[in-house]
Design an enzyme around this catalytic site. Structure first.
Site, PDB file in Angstrom:
ATOM      1  N   SER A 183       7.744  -0.418 -18.544  1.00 16.84           N
ATOM      2  CA  SER A 183       7.240   0.339 -19.835  1.00 16.84           C
ATOM      3  C   SER A 183       5.580   0.334 -19.633  1.00 16.84           C
ATOM      4  O   SER A 183       5.087  -0.694 -19.611  1.00 16.84           O
ATOM      5  CB  SER A 183       7.676  -0.125 -21.206  1.00 16.84           C
ATOM      6  OG  SER A 183       6.892   0.628 -21.974  1.00 16.84           O
ATOM      7  N   HIS A 229       8.680   4.131 -17.389  1.00 19.28           N
ATOM      8  CA  HIS A 229       9.304   4.454 -18.807  1.00 19.28           C
ATOM      9  C   HIS A 229       7.878   4.643 -19.474  1.00 19.28           C
ATOM     10  O   HIS A 229       6.998   3.864 -19.616  1.00 19.28           O
ATOM     11  CB  HIS A 229       9.813   3.301 -19.297  1.00 19.28           C
ATOM     12  CG  HIS A 229      10.476   3.649 -20.753  1.00 19.28           C
ATOM     13  ND1 HIS A 229      11.597   4.358 -20.901  1.00 19.28           N
ATOM     14  CD2 HIS A 229       9.900   3.385 -21.962  1.00 19.28           C
ATOM     15  CE1 HIS A 229      11.593   4.699 -22.264  1.00 19.28           C
ATOM     16  NE2 HIS A 229      11.008   3.934 -22.772  1.00 19.28           N
ATOM     17  N   ASP A 232       6.165   5.772 -23.170  1.00 19.73           N
ATOM     18  CA  ASP A 232       6.453   5.806 -24.480  1.00 19.73           C
ATOM     19  C   ASP A 232       5.242   6.534 -25.288  1.00 19.73           C
ATOM     20  O   ASP A 232       4.278   6.002 -25.277  1.00 19.73           O
ATOM     21  CB  ASP A 232       6.318   4.498 -25.248  1.00 19.73           C
ATOM     22  CG  ASP A 232       7.610   3.545 -24.713  1.00 19.73           C
ATOM     23  OD1 ASP A 232       8.680   3.995 -25.050  1.00 19.73           O
ATOM     24  OD2 ASP A 232       7.400   2.333 -24.313  1.00 19.73           O
ATOM     25  N   MET A 291       3.890   7.825 -28.812  1.00 20.46           N
ATOM     26  CA  MET A 291       4.202   7.535 -30.282  1.00 20.46           C
ATOM     27  C   MET A 291       3.193   8.317 -30.971  1.00 20.46           C
ATOM     28  O   MET A 291       2.249   8.165 -30.681  1.00 20.46           O
ATOM     29  CB  MET A 291       3.968   6.118 -30.565  1.00 20.46           C
ATOM     30  CG  MET A 291       5.098   5.220 -29.705  1.00 20.46           C
ATOM     31  SD  MET A 291       4.590   3.528 -30.099  1.00 20.46           S
ATOM     32  CE  MET A 291       5.720   2.688 -29.026  1.00 20.46           C
ATOM     33  N   HIS A 319       9.755   8.953 -23.249  1.00 18.67           N
ATOM     34  CA  HIS A 319      10.592   8.579 -24.549  1.00 18.67           C
ATOM     35  C   HIS A 319       9.495   8.974 -25.579  1.00 18.67           C
ATOM     36  O   HIS A 319       8.488   8.328 -25.764  1.00 18.67           O
ATOM     37  CB  HIS A 319      10.583   6.938 -24.561  1.00 18.67           C
ATOM     38  CG  HIS A 319      11.402   6.466 -25.708  1.00 18.67           C
ATOM     39  ND1 HIS A 319      11.383   5.119 -25.974  1.00 18.67           N
ATOM     40  CD2 HIS A 319      11.970   7.305 -26.905  1.00 18.67           C
ATOM     41  CE1 HIS A 319      11.798   5.155 -27.173  1.00 18.67           C
ATOM     42  NE2 HIS A 319      12.200   6.393 -27.779  1.00 18.67           N
ATOM     43  N   MET A 349       8.423   9.422 -29.329  1.00 20.09           N
ATOM     44  CA  MET A 349       8.900   8.756 -30.471  1.00 20.09           C
ATOM     45  C   MET A 349       7.926   9.666 -31.631  1.00 20.09           C
ATOM     46  O   MET A 349       6.816   9.155 -32.028  1.00 20.09           O
ATOM     47  CB  MET A 349       8.452   7.453 -30.632  1.00 20.09           C
ATOM     48  CG  MET A 349       9.453   6.651 -30.093  1.00 20.09           C
ATOM     49  SD  MET A 349       8.888   4.878 -29.517  1.00 20.09           S
ATOM     50  CE  MET A 349       8.177   5.249 -27.958  1.00 20.09           C
ATOM     51  N   MET A 359      18.072   2.256 -28.472  1.00 18.46           N
ATOM     52  CA  MET A 359      17.111   1.203 -29.018  1.00 18.46           C
ATOM     53  C   MET A 359      17.564   0.050 -29.391  1.00 18.46           C
ATOM     54  O   MET A 359      18.327  -0.192 -30.201  1.00 18.46           O
ATOM     55  CB  MET A 359      16.162   2.073 -30.067  1.00 18.46           C
ATOM     56  CG  MET A 359      15.531   3.341 -29.875  1.00 18.46           C
ATOM     57  SD  MET A 359      14.192   2.912 -28.343  1.00 18.46           S
ATOM     58  CE  MET A 359      13.343   1.685 -28.893  1.00 18.46           C
ATOM     59  N   ASP A 363      16.359  -0.170 -24.216  1.00 16.86           N
ATOM     60  CA  ASP A 363      15.012  -0.001 -24.541  1.00 16.86           C
ATOM     61  C   ASP A 363      14.446  -1.006 -25.585  1.00 16.86           C
ATOM     62  O   ASP A 363      14.786  -0.875 -26.718  1.00 16.86           O
ATOM     63  CB  ASP A 363      14.350   1.472 -24.826  1.00 16.86           C
ATOM     64  CG  ASP A 363      13.086   1.513 -24.889  1.00 16.86           C
ATOM     65  OD1 ASP A 363      12.255   0.444 -24.405  1.00 16.86           O
ATOM     66  OD2 ASP A 363      12.648   2.518 -25.291  1.00 16.86           O
TER      67      ASP A 363
HETATM   68  C1  DX5 Z   1       9.416   0.483 -28.011  1.00 25.13           C
HETATM   69  C2  DX5 Z   1       9.359   1.294 -26.730  1.00 25.13           C
HETATM   70  C3  DX5 Z   1       9.637   0.473 -25.538  1.00 25.13           C
HETATM   71  C4  DX5 Z   1       8.876  -0.772 -25.453  1.00 25.13           C
HETATM   72  C5  DX5 Z   1       9.754  -1.985 -24.716  1.00 25.13           C
HETATM   73  O1  DX5 Z   1       9.071   1.264 -29.220  1.00 25.13           O
HETATM   74  O2  DX5 Z   1      10.044   2.315 -26.970  1.00 25.13           O
HETATM   75  O3  DX5 Z   1       9.776   1.177 -24.630  1.00 25.13           O
HETATM   76  O4  DX5 Z   1       7.936  -0.568 -24.504  1.00 25.13           O
HETATM   77  O5  DX5 Z   1       8.730  -3.099 -24.516  1.00 25.13           O
HETATM   78  P1  DX5 Z   1       9.605  -4.629 -24.585  1.00 25.13           P
HETATM   79  O6  DX5 Z   1      10.238  -4.706 -23.290  1.00 25.13           O
HETATM   80  O7  DX5 Z   1       8.366  -5.278 -24.490  1.00 25.13           O
HETATM   81  O8  DX5 Z   1      10.559  -4.736 -25.704  1.00 25.13           O
HETATM   82 ZN    ZN Z   2      10.623   3.494 -24.932  1.00 25.12          ZN
END
Ligand code: DX5
Ligand code: ZN
Length: 215
Positions: free
Chosen positions: A8, A33, A35, A37, A66, A68, A137, A175
């Site tokens: 990630s 990956h 993220d 947000m 991903h 969010m 998740m 994830d």
């Molecule tokens: C959380 C993200 C994850 C996050 C995972 O909202 O969607 O992808 O980066 O991080 P770790 O592996 O540190 O839990």
């Molecule tokens: Zn994620």
């Protein structure tokens, strides 16, 4: 058992982003990956298109994005343009999930749905044939470095049963909170993609950690 590792980018060092992207390029990782947000769907803001452009320029492996964010339909085309190979929207953010998944595939990407810890996976049964990936998740989305929620194993089993019952196939991605301590059990239960942020980037040798997670 074949499975993918998707480090990630959220946990990368953004002052040295190109270096960290090269590390993943050279490692045994399969995907990036990514993220996204928005500070509304989740209580955190990560990054957007400028970072996506940097990833598009330097990453040599598929970008697994991903979202969010609320109202993800507004940005599906933009994410195709900046190089997303897989695009996951949240079940909880989509009023018309079937339409969103069609739009993602229509834009040339693989279609994913992310499912929060509180949401029952039965809610995706009627779009199971329209999916390339389900992102389970295993933490509440918003932050890296949180602890794994154990109920996730049960949800993997439910998805496996759904696949067998309906004769469909999609990646089962986990994830959040993936570590050296739980990755084997996750794969044995049926996970096919493991996201790892903190576990990879807080390791003294991230590339070695990725190899360990691939074994
Ligand atoms: C959380 C993200 C994850 C996050 C995972 O909202 O969607 O992808 O980066 O991080 P770790 O592996 O540190 O839990
Ligand atoms: Zn994620």
């Amino acid at each position: 058992m074949q499975f993918k590792i998707a480090p990630s980018v959220l946990s990368a060092d953004f002052g040295n982003l190109e270096r960290d992207i090269q590390m993943i390029n050279e490692s045994e990782a399969d995907w990036f990956h990514v993220d996204i947000m928005d500070g509304v769907f989740v209580p955190n803001i990560s990054f957007g298109f400028p970072v996506m452009n940097t990833l598009k320029k330097h990453a040599k492996k598929p970008l697994d994005v991903h979202l969010m964010i609320v109202d993800p339909d507004r940005y599906i085309t933009r994410f195709a343009e900046v190089g997303a190979a897989v695009l996951s929207v949240h079940l909880e953010a989509c009023t018309h999930l079937h339409r969103s998944l069609q739009s993602i595939r229509g834009a040339g990407m693989k279609a994913g749905v992310a499912v929060n810890p509180h949401s029952n996976v039965s809610l995706i049964e009627d779009v199971a044939g329209d999916l390339d990936l389900v992102c389970l998740m295993s933490v509440n989305p918003g932050f890296g470095g949180q602890s794994f929620i154990e109920n996730t194993y049960r949800k993997i089993e439910q998805l496996k049963n759904m696949q067998a019952r309906l004769g469909v196939n999609f990646e089962i991605e986990i994830d959040g909170g993936v570590t050296l301590g739980n990755y084997k059990k996750l794969v044995d239960t049926g996970a096919t993609v493991l996201v790892a942020g903190n576990t990879v980037f807080s390791a003294p040798e991230p590339k070695v950690m990725i190899s360990q997670l691939k074994q």
